[in-house]
Design an enzyme around this catalytic site. Structure first.
Site, short mmCIF file in Angstrom:
data_model
loop_
_atom_site.label_atom_id
_atom_site.label_comp_id
_atom_site.label_asym_id
_atom_site.label_seq_id
_atom_site.Cartn_x
_atom_site.Cartn_y
_atom_site.Cartn_z
NE ARG A 184 -2.87 -1.17 3.39
CZ ARG A 184 -2.32 -2.51 3.97
NH1 ARG A 184 -2.85 -3.95 3.39
NH2 ARG A 184 -1.81 -2.97 4.89
CD GLU A 193 1.19 -10.96 17.37
OE1 GLU A 193 0.72 -10.79 18.22
OE2 GLU A 193 0.33 -10.21 16.46
#
Ligand code: AMP
Length: 178
Positions: A66, A103
């Site tokens: 993006r 993560e």
């Protein structure tokens, strides 16, 4: 035709939050309503490039995927080149790579070894700053190529995730903050 420039509030209101996408617990910031509105999209590019005018930036570096949307438009506005930082395995020529922590596990971003001339004045752009790992890895690649980062600009900053801490050595700016 002259259009009234949008306010930051209008930009923020056009970003929609989708809970539990792509995974449970993630509040995904969906920028597609903003992109679809010509006035808001143009205004967003004006905010992202605000400190700079044509001739001040050699390359706008955008982060997969993006970030490309905003970086390419910003590059046209600033009459600068556009350089992609891509996910590993997508660039066809020789690359430098940089790993960063997710993560769970790690990810890798890459840049072509000849993407920037040493000393290039770079504006680095991504859509969103969360933990800062992606932008820090992209910034490390720019520096490896000898680029000089004038600013890292984000459309959205999720301030609770503390991404700024990872980017302390760079000037950072975000258009809207949550
Ligand atoms: P980070 O490396 O944690 O700063 O994550 C930033 C990257 O992940 C950006 O390229 C974003 O496009 C994407 N990202 C992370 N969190 C979100 C979110 N809540 N909504 C949309 N995109 C996100």
């Amino acid at each position: 035709m002259t259009r009234k420039p949008p306010t930051l509030d209008e930009i923020q209101q056009a970003i929609r939050t989708i809970p539990d996408f792509p995974k449970p617990g993630i509040l995904f910031k969906d920028i597609t309503p903003l992109l679809a509105d010509a006035r808001l999209f143009a205004g967003t590019i004006d905010f992202l490039t605000e400190p700079f005018s044509s001739g001040m930036i050699d390359a706008v570096v955008g982060i997969d995927a993006r970030g490309f949307i905003f970086a390419a438009a910003a590059a046209l506005k600033l009459q600068a080149g556009f350089v992609p930082v891509r996910k590993k395995g997508k660039l066809p020529y020789q690359t430098h790579e940089e790993d960063y922590a997710l993560e769970y596990g790690t990810a890798t971003v890459a840049m072509h070894t000849d993407a920037l001339k040493p000393g290039s004045r770079v504006l680095l752009i991504d859509d969103l700053l969360a933990t800062g790992g992606t932008a820090a890895a992209a910034a490390a690649l720019v520096q490896k190529l000898g680029g000089q980062i004038l600013e890292i600009a984000f459309l959205i900053e999720l301030s609770a995730l503390g991404g700024r801490q990872k980017l302390k050595q760079f000037p950072i700016r975000s258009v809207v903050t949550y």
